[in-house]
Design an enzyme around this catalytic site. Structure first.
Site, PDB file in Angstrom:
ATOM      1  N   LYS A   1       0.837  -1.206   0.000  1.00 22.24           N
ATOM      2  CA  LYS A   1       0.000   0.000   0.000  1.00 22.24           C
ATOM      3  C   LYS A   1       0.867   1.249   0.000  1.00 22.24           C
ATOM      4  O   LYS A   1       0.573   2.218  -0.713  1.00 22.24           O
ATOM      5  CB  LYS A   1      -0.955  -0.025   1.201  1.00 22.24           C
ATOM      6  CG  LYS A   1      -2.105  -1.005   0.988  1.00 22.24           C
ATOM      7  CD  LYS A   1      -2.892  -1.347   2.240  1.00 22.24           C
ATOM      8  CE  LYS A   1      -3.891  -2.455   1.905  1.00 22.24           C
ATOM      9  NZ  LYS A   1      -4.604  -2.985   3.070  1.00 22.24           N
TER      10      LYS A   1
ATOM     11  N   GLN B   1      -5.303  -1.828   9.120  1.00 18.13           N
ATOM     12  CA  GLN B   1      -5.186  -3.174   8.557  1.00 18.13           C
ATOM     13  C   GLN B   1      -5.816  -4.197   9.510  1.00 18.13           C
ATOM     14  O   GLN B   1      -5.498  -4.224  10.699  1.00 18.13           O
ATOM     15  CB  GLN B   1      -3.699  -3.486   8.318  1.00 18.13           C
ATOM     16  CG  GLN B   1      -3.441  -4.785   7.570  1.00 18.13           C
ATOM     17  CD  GLN B   1      -3.917  -4.760   6.121  1.00 18.13           C
ATOM     18  OE1 GLN B   1      -3.916  -3.726   5.464  1.00 18.13           O
ATOM     19  NE2 GLN B   1      -4.333  -5.901   5.626  1.00 18.13           N
TER      20      GLN B   1
ATOM     21  N   ASP C   1     -11.674   2.168   3.132  1.00 13.17           N
ATOM     22  CA  ASP C   1     -12.016   0.748   3.035  1.00 13.17           C
ATOM     23  C   ASP C   1     -13.522   0.562   2.782  1.00 13.17           C
ATOM     24  O   ASP C   1     -13.959  -0.525   2.403  1.00 13.17           O
ATOM     25  CB  ASP C   1     -11.705   0.033   4.360  1.00 13.17           C
ATOM     26  CG  ASP C   1     -10.357  -0.669   4.380  1.00 13.17           C
ATOM     27  OD1 ASP C   1      -9.954  -1.198   3.327  1.00 13.17           O
ATOM     28  OD2 ASP C   1      -9.738  -0.704   5.457  1.00 13.17           O
TER      29      ASP C   1
HETATM   30  N1  GUN Z   1      -7.348  -7.201   5.699  1.00 13.60           N
HETATM   31  C1  GUN Z   1      -7.569  -7.974   4.604  1.00 13.60           C
HETATM   32  N2  GUN Z   1      -8.118  -7.254   3.622  1.00 13.60           N
HETATM   33  C2  GUN Z   1      -8.250  -5.993   4.105  1.00 13.60           C
HETATM   34  C3  GUN Z   1      -8.738  -4.789   3.541  1.00 13.60           C
HETATM   35  O1  GUN Z   1      -9.203  -4.717   2.399  1.00 13.60           O
HETATM   36  N3  GUN Z   1      -8.683  -3.708   4.351  1.00 13.60           N
HETATM   37  C4  GUN Z   1      -8.205  -3.765   5.616  1.00 13.60           C
HETATM   38  N4  GUN Z   1      -8.215  -2.645   6.342  1.00 13.60           N
HETATM   39  N5  GUN Z   1      -7.748  -4.865   6.166  1.00 13.60           N
HETATM   40  C5  GUN Z   1      -7.764  -5.965   5.411  1.00 13.60           C
END
Ligand code: GUN
Length: 284
Positions: free
Chosen positions: A51, A95, A118
């Site tokens: 990211k 996350q 998200d």
């Molecule tokens: N963990 C696995 N996929 C995601 C996601 O798309 N966003 C976040 N914040 N955590 C995750």
């Protein structure tokens, strides 16, 4: 059969975002993303690094908060509050999963919905349900981009979504419905699963079971999208679909890796750009 190249489609999305970012910067706005990582889950560390790299590629400002596993809920909440009121930060991503003593829901609910890139906050989830949204959840939005890249028209088709998670299955079904697919969701209690999946013109697998989808579960000529990130019997990364078994039955199929995975991050960049525009009164 054609393989859908998630790397190529994600690159095109990121290039579009980068070009728009340059236009925004000319207006004095630099999109900013804050990523919070708690603990030392190795898969999460890889995602967070990717990211950060994508932010650099797109020309965004980014901040990373790598917090120890011992972080308290109060400390995490205070960080979210600080980022909510920081005008350089347009998007906040925590996350998941969090260490078990921390409450995912409390953090999600605390992020300002306009910074919730998200699209996990209940306000954004509700907005998706009624088709009036600012942000789409990254993985389902990435899947829609991959389907669009094939040129296959979703309208009127039968789509089956395997899996009913809040992050993928449920919003995925909603996005397909918005594009006028006839949608069915299957899950662990579904009876006659193969009968249902083999009727799908578009089959989305998001169940987290390595190589679960076999040729007898797939309709001839189907578009098959594999959201799985699993490990096979040798510990090798694979999807929910048994690619070798299924590939000759499909019209299009996504590989793992190199299918849905890169799209999730590209759509996060798209959402961060949208957030920056919204927060600065610039039309989407
Ligand atoms: N963990 C696995 N996929 C995601 C996601 O798309 N966003 C976040 N914040 N955590 C995750």
């Amino acid at each position: 059969m054609q393989i859908i190249d998630g790397k190529a489609v994600s690159k095109a999305v990121k290039e579009r975002v980068k070009a728009e970012c340059e236009e925004l910067k000319a207006k004095g706005v630099t999109p900013g993303l804050a990523v919070i990582l708690v603990g030392d889950d190795s898969a999460s560390q890889v995602y967070v690094r990717n990211k950060e790299r994508a932010c650099e590629e797109c020309g965004f400002y980014s901040e990373k908060y790598a917090l120890p596993a011992s972080t308290t809920q109060k400390e995490l909440n205070d960080l979210v509050d600080k980022l909510n009121s920081d005008s350089r930060i347009n998007g906040i991503l925590c996350q998941l999963p969090l260490p078990s003593h921390l409450d995912d829901k409390e953090v999600i609910n605390r992020i300002d919905p306009i910074k919730d890139v998200d699209a996990f906050h209940p306000v954004n989830v509700g907005a998706i349900m009624i088709g009036d949204y600012n942000f789409l959840p990254c993985t389902p939005a990435g899947v829609m981009e991959l389907i669009h890249s094939t040129g296959v028209d979703v309208s009127g088709k039968k789509a089956v979504v395997m899996g009913r998670s809040n992050i993928v299955g449920k919003p995925m079904a909603m996005l397909l419905l918005h594009e006028n697919a006839t949608v069915e969701i299957t899950h662990s209690r579904t009876q006659n699963l193969a009968e249902i999946t083999s009727g799908a013109d578009i089959l989305i697998a998001a169940i987290g079971k390595a190589k679960f989808v076999k040729a007898d579960m797939v309709k001839d000529g189907a578009v098959v999208i594999d959201v799985g990130m699993d490990r096979d019997e040798n510990g090798k990364l694979c999807g929910d679909v048994d690619f070798e078994d299924v590939k000759d039955k499909c019209s299009y199929i996504t590989p793992v890796p190199g299918g849905v995975g890169p799209m999730t991050i590209a759509m996060l960049m798209q959402n961060t750009l949208t957030a920056a525009k919204l927060q600065n009164g610039i039309d989407k």
